[in-house]
Design a protein around this motif. Structure first.
Motif, PDB file in Angstrom:
ATOM      1  N   LYS A   1       0.836  -1.069  -0.067  1.00 49.79           N
ATOM      2  CA  LYS A   1       0.014  -0.040   0.020  1.00 49.79           C
ATOM      3  C   LYS A   1       0.881   1.219  -0.166  1.00 49.79           C
ATOM      4  O   LYS A   1       0.695   2.213  -0.695  1.00 49.79           O
ATOM      5  CB  LYS A   1      -0.831  -0.074   1.169  1.00 49.79           C
ATOM      6  N   LYS A   2       1.904   1.422   0.669  1.00 53.68           N
ATOM      7  CA  LYS A   2       2.780   2.339   0.893  1.00 53.68           C
ATOM      8  C   LYS A   2       3.427   2.591  -0.496  1.00 53.68           C
ATOM      9  O   LYS A   2       3.498   3.956  -0.880  1.00 53.68           O
ATOM     10  CB  LYS A   2       3.842   2.124   1.892  1.00 53.68           C
ATOM     11  N   ARG A   3       3.893   1.556  -1.133  1.00 52.06           N
ATOM     12  CA  ARG A   3       4.523   1.862  -2.477  1.00 52.06           C
ATOM     13  C   ARG A   3       3.685   2.390  -3.455  1.00 52.06           C
ATOM     14  O   ARG A   3       4.034   3.383  -4.222  1.00 52.06           O
ATOM     15  CB  ARG A   3       4.880   0.305  -2.769  1.00 52.06           C
ATOM     16  N   ARG A   4       2.498   1.724  -3.465  1.00 53.25           N
ATOM     17  CA  ARG A   4       1.229   2.423  -4.449  1.00 53.25           C
ATOM     18  C   ARG A   4       1.082   3.707  -4.025  1.00 53.25           C
ATOM     19  O   ARG A   4       0.920   4.677  -5.011  1.00 53.25           O
ATOM     20  CB  ARG A   4       0.174   1.510  -4.271  1.00 53.25           C
ATOM     21  N   LYS A   5       0.852   4.144  -2.794  1.00 56.88           N
ATOM     22  CA  LYS A   5       0.754   5.589  -2.312  1.00 56.88           C
ATOM     23  C   LYS A   5       1.768   6.472  -2.872  1.00 56.88           C
ATOM     24  O   LYS A   5       1.572   7.827  -3.560  1.00 56.88           O
ATOM     25  CB  LYS A   5       0.546   5.810  -0.777  1.00 56.88           C
ATOM     26  N   LYS A   6       2.942   6.113  -2.668  1.00 58.65           N
ATOM     27  CA  LYS A   6       4.096   6.910  -3.309  1.00 58.65           C
ATOM     28  C   LYS A   6       3.986   6.952  -4.867  1.00 58.65           C
ATOM     29  O   LYS A   6       4.195   8.233  -5.361  1.00 58.65           O
ATOM     30  CB  LYS A   6       5.679   6.143  -2.732  1.00 58.65           C
ATOM     31  N   LYS A   7       3.992   6.188  -5.551  1.00 59.10           N
ATOM     32  CA  LYS A   7       3.683   6.107  -6.791  1.00 59.10           C
ATOM     33  C   LYS A   7       2.565   7.170  -7.282  1.00 59.10           C
ATOM     34  O   LYS A   7       2.837   8.006  -8.144  1.00 59.10           O
ATOM     35  CB  LYS A   7       3.236   4.789  -7.534  1.00 59.10           C
TER      36      LYS A   7
END
Length: 249
Positions: free
Chosen positions: A132-138
């Motif tokens: 989820k964190k990676r998606r948010k960053k993207k």
């Protein structure tokens, strides 16, 4: 005072070398080199065998060293394995001491299974959180890039509109000035001039301006022609003066 005689007698080097005689041999000749002592084929074979024996001895020494090293490694492994076995035995004894009757054993097994399941679920939750964190960053990075591109396009559009407005304002100012001049000219006359009279006055002004330009161009051409004539006349005068001087001589 007479000059000194600095002359030196010439000595022929070839004649001098002949007079000295043959040079003494100061070293071995080619014949001596060809007649040097050489080893026989048997001696060469013996030397090669000796070299092979030396290499064999070195290989044997390396093999012995390897064997000793292997023995030391095995001893070290045995020590480490014995220590690990003793520690495992101690742990087993402690577990046996801690264990309670059979009733509690089932509960302990269930608790261990629950712990394992909880640990696995925790690891899965952590993986999900990281995804989820990676998606948010993207998503944030994509939004930032889109916002920056939108701001750039807005700034470009503003600049273009400003330029257009400035051009329009300049054209309007020009038209106002021309209109103001025409009004002034009309006021100077007897009464209000019509559009036809204004157009005629503009035409007369253009004709006068063209005449002025033509007159100026004619004056410039006349000046250049006069200068050329003056230069030619000066050259002719110089030639005449030079001819008269040569005749007088």
């Amino acid at each position: 005072m007479g000059k000194r005689d600095n002359r030196v007698a010439y000595m022929n080097p070839i004649a001098m070398a002949r007079a000295r005689g043959p040079a003494q041999n100061s070293g071995p000749t080619i014949q001596d080199y060809l007649n040097r002592p050489r080893p026989t084929w048997e001696e060469v074979k013996e030397q090669l065998e000796k070299k092979k024996k030396g290499s064999r001895a070195l290989a044997e020494f390396e093999e012995k060293m390897n064997e000793n090293w292997r023995k030391e490694l095995e001893k070290h492994r045995e020590k480490l394995l014995g220590g690990s076995e003793s520690s495992s035995k101690k742990k087993e004894k402690k577990k046996k001491e801690k264990k309670k009757p059979n009733r509690l054993s089932s509960s302990s097994s269930s608790s261990s299974s629950s712990d394992s399941s909880s640990s696995s679920s925790d690891s899965e939750d952590e993986d999900k959180k990281q995804g989820k964190k990676r998606r948010k960053k993207k998503y944030r990075s994509s939004r930032k890039s889109s916002a920056s591109s939108a701001s750039e396009s807005e700034s470009e559009s503003k600049d273009s509109t400003k330029k257009k407005r400035s051009k329009e304002d300049y054209e309007k100012e020009k038209e106002g000035k021309n209109h103001h001049r025409k009004r002034k000219k009309a006021d100077r006359g007897d009464g209000p001039l019509s559009s036809e009279s204004l157009s005629e006055s503009d035409q007369t002004e253009e004709v006068q301006a063209k005449k002025k330009k033509n007159n100026e161009e004619k004056e410039k051409t006349d000046k250049t022609k006069k200068r050329k004539k003056h230069k030619k006349h000066g050259k002719k005068k110089k030639k005449k003066i030079a001819g008269s001087n040569s005749d007088s001589e």
